[in-house]
Design an enzyme around this catalytic site. Structure first.
Site, PDB file in Angstrom:
ATOM      1  N   GLU A  11       0.789  -1.230   0.000  1.00  0.00           N
ATOM      2  CA  GLU A  11       0.000   0.000   0.000  1.00  0.00           C
ATOM      3  C   GLU A  11       0.826   1.287   0.000  1.00  0.00           C
ATOM      4  O   GLU A  11       0.671   2.129   0.886  1.00  0.00           O
ATOM      5  CB  GLU A  11      -0.958   0.019   1.189  1.00  0.00           C
ATOM      6  CG  GLU A  11      -2.042  -1.020   1.096  1.00  0.00           C
ATOM      7  CD  GLU A  11      -3.190  -0.765   2.063  1.00  0.00           C
ATOM      8  OE1 GLU A  11      -4.316  -1.098   1.708  1.00  0.00           O
ATOM      9  OE2 GLU A  11      -2.947  -0.232   3.170  1.00  0.00           O
ATOM     10  N   GLU A  38      -5.888  -8.091   0.609  1.00  0.00           N
ATOM     11  CA  GLU A  38      -6.775  -7.525   1.631  1.00  0.00           C
ATOM     12  C   GLU A  38      -8.139  -7.274   1.014  1.00  0.00           C
ATOM     13  O   GLU A  38      -8.245  -6.777  -0.108  1.00  0.00           O
ATOM     14  CB  GLU A  38      -6.237  -6.197   2.195  1.00  0.00           C
ATOM     15  CG  GLU A  38      -4.974  -6.290   3.000  1.00  0.00           C
ATOM     16  CD  GLU A  38      -4.556  -4.941   3.581  1.00  0.00           C
ATOM     17  OE1 GLU A  38      -5.426  -4.051   3.735  1.00  0.00           O
ATOM     18  OE2 GLU A  38      -3.360  -4.760   3.866  1.00  0.00           O
TER      19      GLU A  38
END
Length: 401
Positions: A40, A240
């Site tokens: 991320e 995720e």
């Protein structure tokens, strides 16, 4: 020390990370054969901006899409992060280790409201370029999107892109793409913004939103279709996917009536199964997260766990998530006491919600502003922005696993 030396905005960070990765490989290659090299970078940059604002005494505002003043710094950071991952993979391959290496990026299908202006659509196109195409174009085409580079140049920003950088990233040929998917994002151009790159996130009235954005399972499926059509259908691990909702995570009689979380997970798994049936090369799926935990700089205000945690006592509570009728139960276990919810999914009557349950926290990904008169749920298609669709409610149609 590395932060004081410039952190990811320093080109030296590429070598810093390579050396760190080499230590990890040397010590764990006999135990680990699947690596997420970076996670991320888009969110990390936004959190860094928020932390800098708070350290200067301001309350701070978190934004997934970098604002115009930060665009050059963001692009420089992302370039260095991906170059560092490419350097680590080159070291891994040269040493002859065995395993799969990839990076995990958050991808956000970009939508606009039904009443979007041409300026709103242009803003959304650039937001897609910064949040999605910047990473995917480098990874799978060996180039950066020209419109984003031009936008940074128009602002007078130096993104620090050297000749051959994107080609080096593409040549790394990572073994898989990790996708962190939570939501689509609605984008418009801020009112009275100066010429050039300017984006604003919003949620149209009437659109259901979790802590981290509008709930759009159909956009998850459409994202897989885009990756097949535009990026060669890479091997994908969903690193995720999950949600939390205000007012829902209240422990009553040892049970949390997290119906919307269950609905979210069931719908997103269904969307992923259908994408696999359509040809997407999906190799794995992970829910965020196993336990309620500390969510970045937002602390304990929002919960994403499959297992409820009492933050005051750290007690883990074995829970059963009660899905809408006909969907059955999503197991929530085991916890550290070794107990587990046994058996297959089964339908059960709903558990009553605690009356007057307080709303805790706010969404780190969903802006608090609502649409400027935008109709509920609408979205205009863009040339590189996926058309909006209603939430997916069909039954899963998985291929043979």
């Amino acid at each position: 020390a590395l932060a004081r030396a410039g952190g990811w905005e320093s080109r030296q960070s590429i070598d810093w990370y390579r050396r760190y990765a080499e230590v990890v490989f040397a010590n764990f290659s006999d135990l680990v054969d699947l690596y997420v090299l970076v996670n991320e970078p888009l969110v990390e940059f936004g959190m860094k901006q928020l932390a800098e604002q708070r350290m200067s005494g301001e309350p701070g505002t978190f934004a997934i899409a970098p604002g115009a003043p930060q665009l050059g710094r963001a692009l420089k950071t992302f370039n260095h992060v991906m170059l560092a991952a490419a350097a680590a993979k080159a070291s891994f391959d040269q040493a002859g280790y065995k395993g799969r290496l990839g990076i995990a990026v958050p991808l956000f299908p970009v939508l606009t409201g039904d009443q979007a202006s041409a300026a709103d659509r242009d803003a959304a196109e650039l937001a897609d370029g910064v949040m999605n195409r910047w990473f995917l174009d480098a990874l799978y085409h060996g180039r950066y999107p020209a419109d984003v580079l031009q936008a940074a140049e128009a602002l007078g920003h130096d993104a620090g892109i050297a000749p051959g950088d994107a080609e080096t990233i593409g040549a790394a040929r990572f073994d898989y793409l990790g996708i962190n998917y939570y939501s689509a994002l609605y984008i418009r151009r801020p009112q009275d913004a100066p010429p050039g790159y300017a984006v604003e996130m919003f949620v149209p009235e009437g659109v259901e939103a979790a802590f981290n954005g509008p709930v759009r399972p159909a956009q998850f499926r459409a994202l897989f279709a885009r990756l097949r059509a535009e990026y060669g259908n890479p091997p994908i691990i969903v690193t995720e996917n999950g949600a939390g909702f205000p007012d829902e995570d209240v422990l009553v009689g040892g049970v949390v009536n997290d119906r919307r979380r269950c609905r979210y997970i069931v719908d997103h798994v269904a969307a992923m199964h259908n994408a696999r049936a359509e040809g997407s090369d999906v190799r794995g799926y992970h829910v965020w997260s196993s336990h309620d935990n500390l969510e970045w700089l937002f602390g304990y205000g929002s919960r994403f766990g499959m297992i409820h945690v009492d933050f005051d006592t750290q007690r883990e509570n074995e829970l059963r998530g009660i899905a809408p009728r006909g969907l059955g139960v999503i197991p929530h276990g085991p916890d550290r006491r070794g107990q587990r919810v046994h058996g297959k999914a089964r339908a059960e009557p709903p558990v009553a919600q605690a009356p007057g349950a307080p709303q805790r926290g706010h969404s780190p990904f969903t802006p608090q502003s609502k649409g400027r008169g935008s109709p509920p749920g609408g979205a205009a298609p863009l040339s590189s922005v996926i058309r909006d669709q209603p939430p997916w409610t069909g039954a899963p149609q998985p291929p043979q696993m």
